[in-house]
Scaffold this motif. Structure first.
Motif, PDB file in Angstrom:
ATOM      1  N   ALA A   1       0.784  -1.191   0.045  1.00 48.11           N
ATOM      2  CA  ALA A   1      -0.188   0.047   0.087  1.00 48.11           C
ATOM      3  C   ALA A   1       0.781   1.247  -0.084  1.00 48.11           C
TER       4      ALA A   1
ATOM      5  N   ASP B   1      -2.901   5.620   6.018  1.00 47.65           N
ATOM      6  CA  ASP B   1      -3.889   5.306   4.821  1.00 47.65           C
ATOM      7  C   ASP B   1      -3.032   4.821   3.515  1.00 47.65           C
TER       8      ASP B   1
ATOM      9  N   ARG C   1      -3.224   2.683  -0.565  1.00 50.21           N
ATOM     10  CA  ARG C   1      -4.175   1.983  -1.748  1.00 50.21           C
ATOM     11  C   ARG C   1      -3.174   0.708  -2.431  1.00 50.21           C
TER      12      ARG C   1
ATOM     13  N   SER D   1      -3.660  -1.803  -5.918  1.00 49.55           N
ATOM     14  CA  SER D   1      -4.096  -2.112  -7.097  1.00 49.55           C
ATOM     15  C   SER D   1      -3.866  -3.453  -7.422  1.00 49.55           C
TER      16      SER D   1
ATOM     17  N   ASP E   1      -9.366  -2.355  -6.742  1.00 50.72           N
ATOM     18  CA  ASP E   1      -8.369  -1.267  -5.644  1.00 50.72           C
ATOM     19  C   ASP E   1      -8.910  -1.546  -4.447  1.00 50.72           C
TER      20      ASP E   1
ATOM     21  N   ARG F   1      -8.674  -0.052  -0.657  1.00 51.74           N
ATOM     22  CA  ARG F   1      -8.228   1.053   0.411  1.00 51.74           C
ATOM     23  C   ARG F   1      -7.663   0.435   1.572  1.00 51.74           C
TER      24      ARG F   1
ATOM     25  N   SER G   1      -6.174   0.951   5.496  1.00 50.53           N
ATOM     26  CA  SER G   1      -6.069   1.655   6.925  1.00 50.53           C
ATOM     27  C   SER G   1      -5.581   0.942   7.780  1.00 50.53           C
TER      28      SER G   1
ATOM     29  N   GLU H   1     -12.909   6.915  -3.932  1.00 48.48           N
ATOM     30  CA  GLU H   1     -12.820   5.861  -3.917  1.00 48.48           C
ATOM     31  C   GLU H   1     -12.710   4.927  -5.334  1.00 48.48           C
TER      32      GLU H   1
ATOM     33  N   GLN I   1      -9.645  15.203  -4.086  1.00 51.71           N
ATOM     34  CA  GLN I   1      -9.396  14.576  -2.789  1.00 51.71           C
ATOM     35  C   GLN I   1      -9.483  15.692  -1.756  1.00 51.71           C
TER      36      GLN I   1
END
Length: 572
Positions: free
Chosen positions: A249, A261, A263, A265, A274, A276, A278, A362, A372
């Motif tokens: 991530a 945080d 991301r 893919s 994708d 997300r 955390s 998202e 964003q």
């Protein structure tokens, strides 16, 4: 023998009613896309992939094979390269009648049959099979559990005798970032992280939870809104697994005391996902949650979300307006963002300037400018909205209205000739009006700008593979307020539970909605600062169908169960 019509086969087998089939035909006509009607039946959750394959098997007199009950020999599967099998949508499964048996999505595809015959130098005997199961075989997901066990066994063997890697939380701080990076790049850890993600996608989870405990690490998946235990891992893999996920991530693996945080893919089974990511520091180590974002879900259209025809027509009428504010309300996890993204996908024709401001973004949509929120840089919802007004927009989407400043700016945008789509946290549609007024927005502004409110929830749908009908007791019918004579038969549906739905009887979710259109009588009540229940009563008198009404319709259609609607709606 004359070939039977597919609809007659499905209706005779009790998988469809004539009304359901006619509704699917009408929706297929409205969409005007190059999509087969039989695929529309699956998209609408009226039948499953497997039920469609069985019906087509009967229609075309081509045998059907169940790859779940009869897993193919891996040596035959390997005779076609995965990319070829994926392209041709087929997989070799063994020898039958002296020929190579080929499980296919479409056995009538003679070009695919000929290509396999050339590759394998064998005569081919085609079989119908569920496309989901074909994909599972190609990607090896049908054996994910066994592969996971093998990976864990191999990992434990690789780690034997390396006491410094056996990490409890109290020792985590003693391991440097370089050592953690090296440990998390070992093959078993990479395989474990990939398998956790792959299994989550296979089980259609919306969220993947990796939760460190005092003596072990628990992995749980949220499937159809309910958390399920997926696996329990030894404590010794905690540091490496979490570090591996943080590397994927693009997070700082040396930072363990502050939330982060990120991301990820990944292309899984030919579809782009994708995640997300955390992290949250806890007393036993960092908890990691991955939100699964399936980009293909946005291309299915509003019909897939569960709108009944009349309400869908009302909703489409709203977002065809050139100005005004449309609100989508409901609690967290009720599908509000998915609804708005589906609307944007529908109206994104290239003729309009569409801007969004979200926290977080998202799904990334082609042809739309998405912003964003970044509070640290001074880019809040309200500040972003004010800037967007100078960008010549036609349509603005606000991820969430949280405060009076954002609400005021959104109202101003709607009053100056822009269509504004936004989400709000309220329990029902009329509650959105009083929520705005409670924020300090003048009633005359709310009455002038607001054109409609959609409230929604998500209900689990009955697994079509184990769906069964039953006659409910009369007292249950009376509690629902149905005006049905005791002599009149009424049939509900429920899931008996099977391996595919893990015994729950449910697979997938569908939206239930209430649509409040702002008509003149409601605007007069808003100007008088009337209460929510007065607005609700007037809206119902004006023809508004409530959440419970919509849920009951889906119970009667056999889409969901009475118990599920009671769990989500009647307990409020």
């Amino acid at each position: 023998m004359a070939q039977r019509i597919l609809s007659d086969i499905l209706i005779d087998q009790g998988l469809l009613t004539r009304d359901q089939y006619d509704q699917a035909v009408e929706k297929h006509r409205q969409l005007k896309k190059d999509q087969r009607l039989q695929d529309m039946l699956v998209q609408l959750n009226l039948i499953s992939e497997k039920q469609l394959a069985k019906a087509l098997s009967e229609q075309w007199q081509v045998p059907f094979v169940d790859l779940q009950e009869n897993p193919p020999d891996p040596t035959f599967v390997k005779r076609l390269a995965p990319d070829v099998a994926m392209r041709l949508k087929c997989v070799p499964i063994g020898h039958r009648n002296g020929r190579l048996a080929l499980a296919m999505r479409d056995p009538l595809d003679i070009y695919a049959v000929d290509e396999v015959r050339l590759i394998t130098a064998e005569d081919v005997e085609p079989y119908f099979a569920s496309f989901e199961e074909i994909l599972a075989v190609i990607t090896g997901q049908h054996n994910t559990g066994a592969r996971l066990d093998e990976t864990l066994d191999r990992m434990m063997k690789d780690m034997d005798g390396t006491a410094e890697v056996v990490v409890a939380d109290s020792q985590d701080e003693d391991i440097g970032a370089d050592q953690l990076r090296e440990m998390s790049n070992e093959a078993p850890i990479i395989s474990l992280a990939n398998l956790i993600i792959q299994r989550g996608v296979q089980d259609k989870a919306s969220d993947l939870h990796i939760e460190p405990g005092r003596t072990q690490v628990r992995v749980r998946y949220r499937i159809d809104g309910i958390l399920h235990d997926a696996m329990v891992l030894p404590k010794k893999v905690q540091a490496q697994l979490i570090s591996r996920l943080k590397i994927m991530a693009d997070m700082d693996i040396a930072q363990k005391r502050a939330p982060q945080d990120g991301r990820i893919s990944r292309n899984i089974s030919g579809k782009q996902f994708d995640f997300r990511v955390s992290t949250l520091p806890g007393v036993n180590g960092e908890k990691v949650v991955l939100r699964v974002l399936d980009k293909s879900a946005l291309t299915l259209g509003l019909q897939k979300l569960g709108f009944l025809p009349e309400m869908l027509e009302q909703f489409e009428m709203l977002f065809r307006r050139s100005y005004g504010i449309i609100l989508v309300t409901g609690p967290t996890g009720s599908g509000k963002s998915t609804t708005l993204y589906s609307v944007l996908s529908r109206i994104n024709t290239g003729e309009k300037n569409i801007l969004t401001i979200e926290d977080p973004v998202e799904y990334q949509l082609e042809g739309i400018t998405q912003v964003q929120v970044n509070n640290a840089a001074g880019l809040s919802f309200a500040a972003g909205l004010r800037t967007m007004m100078r960008q010549d927009p036609n349509i603005i989407m606000v991820g969430e209205i949280r405060d009076a400043e954002t609400a005021t700016t959104a109202i101003e945008a709607a009053l100056t000739g822009h269509l504004v789509l936004a989400t709000l946290h309220t329990n029902d549609a009329p509650g959105a009006v009083t929520r705005f007024i409670d924020m300090g927005i003048e009633p005359f502004l709310v009455a002038s700008a607001m054109i409609g409110v959609l409230a929604q929830r998500l209900l689990r749908t009955i697994d079509p593979r184990c769906k069964e009908n039953y006659t409910p007791p009369q007292d249950a019918i009376r509690r629902l307020g149905l005006n049905i004579a005791e002599s009149e038969d009424i049939t509900f549906s429920r899931g008996a539970g099977c391996d595919f739905c893990k015994g729950t009887g449910y697979r997938g979710r569908v939206g239930v909605y209430e649509m409040m259109l702002l008509q003149d009588n409601l605007r007069d009540l808003i100007l008088k600062r009337c209460s929510t229940h007065e607005l609700r009563r007037a809206a119902i008198e004006g023809g508004m169908s409530t959440l419970k009404d919509d849920a009951l319709q889906k119970v009667l259609l056999g889409i969901t169960t009475l118990e599920e609607s009671a769990r989500v709606l009647y307990s409020e």
